[in-house]
Motif scaffolding. Structure first.
Motif, short mmCIF file in Angstrom:
data_model
loop_
_atom_site.label_atom_id
_atom_site.label_comp_id
_atom_site.label_asym_id
_atom_site.label_seq_id
_atom_site.Cartn_x
_atom_site.Cartn_y
_atom_site.Cartn_z
N ASP A 74 -3.21 7.12 -12.17
CA ASP A 74 -4.27 8.11 -11.99
C ASP A 74 -5.19 7.71 -10.83
OD1 ASP A 74 -5.43 5.94 -13.13
OD2 ASP A 74 -6.50 7.03 -14.70
N ASP A 75 -6.21 8.53 -10.60
CA ASP A 75 -7.12 8.32 -9.47
C ASP A 75 -7.86 6.99 -9.57
OD1 ASP A 75 -6.40 10.78 -8.49
OD2 ASP A 75 -8.11 11.84 -9.39
N GLU A 76 -8.36 6.67 -10.73
CA GLU A 76 -9.14 5.44 -10.89
C GLU A 76 -8.29 4.20 -10.63
OE1 GLU A 76 -10.91 5.43 -14.74
OE2 GLU A 76 -11.87 7.38 -14.44
N GLU A 77 -7.08 4.19 -11.18
CA GLU A 77 -6.21 3.02 -10.97
C GLU A 77 -5.79 2.91 -9.51
OE1 GLU A 77 -2.17 0.98 -12.82
OE2 GLU A 77 -2.90 2.88 -13.65
N PHE A 78 -5.51 4.05 -8.88
CA PHE A 78 -5.15 4.03 -7.46
C PHE A 78 -6.29 3.46 -6.62
CE2 PHE A 78 -5.28 6.15 -3.30
CZ PHE A 78 -4.10 5.69 -2.77
N ASP A 79 -7.51 3.93 -6.85
CA ASP A 79 -8.66 3.44 -6.08
C ASP A 79 -8.91 1.95 -6.32
OD1 ASP A 79 -9.11 5.89 -4.92
OD2 ASP A 79 -10.51 6.55 -6.49
N LEU A 133 0.83 -1.20 0.00
CA LEU A 133 0.00 0.00 0.00
C LEU A 133 0.87 1.26 0.00
CD1 LEU A 133 -2.88 1.02 0.02
CD2 LEU A 133 -2.83 0.94 2.52
N ALA A 134 1.99 1.21 0.71
CA ALA A 134 2.90 2.35 0.73
C ALA A 134 3.51 2.59 -0.65
CB ALA A 134 4.00 2.13 1.76
N VAL A 135 3.85 1.51 -1.35
CA VAL A 135 4.39 1.65 -2.71
C VAL A 135 3.33 2.23 -3.64
CG1 VAL A 135 5.22 0.35 -4.71
CG2 VAL A 135 6.12 -0.15 -2.43
N LEU A 136 2.10 1.75 -3.48
CA LEU A 136 1.00 2.28 -4.29
C LEU A 136 0.80 3.77 -4.04
CD1 LEU A 136 -1.29 1.56 -6.28
CD2 LEU A 136 -2.73 1.15 -4.27
N GLN A 137 0.85 4.18 -2.80
CA GLN A 137 0.70 5.59 -2.47
C GLN A 137 1.85 6.43 -3.03
OE1 GLN A 137 0.33 5.30 1.77
NE2 GLN A 137 -1.91 5.09 1.70
#
Length: 93
Positions: free
Chosen positions: A75-80, A62-66
């Motif tokens: 982008d926002d959609e991929e992050f969510d 999750l930290a890597v994703l952030q």
């Protein structure tokens, strides 16, 4: 006369009667020496083999994703979408 006393002390005198006490004290001393050597060796082994991230791997994912989101790589959609997948995987276990 002094030589006779000295020989008698070691051969037939009070120093010759150590028997099992002598062996027991020797084994006890060896045990302490082994303990004094084994504890520091184990401490060094434990400190050197620990992984730098002793936390959960999901938290680091999750930290890597952030971090990727903060750098603008996703982008926002991929992050969510990915965050939802990571959080739902935690609920399964």
């Amino acid at each position: 006369m002094m030589w006779g006393w000295h020989d008698g002390m070691w051969n037939d005198g009070h120093m010759a009667g150590w028997g099992s006490w002598g062996w027991g004290m020797m084994l006890f001393g060896l045990l302490w020496m082994a303990l004094l050597i084994a504890l520091p060796v184990y401490a060094v082994y434990w400190l050197t083999t620990r992984s730098p991230t002793d936390g959960h791997t999901d938290d680091s994912a999750l930290a890597v994703l952030q971090e990727r989101y903060a750098r603008g790589e996703i982008d926002d959609e991929e992050f969510d979408r990915r965050r939802a997948r990571l959080v739902s995987d935690d609920d399964r276990f």
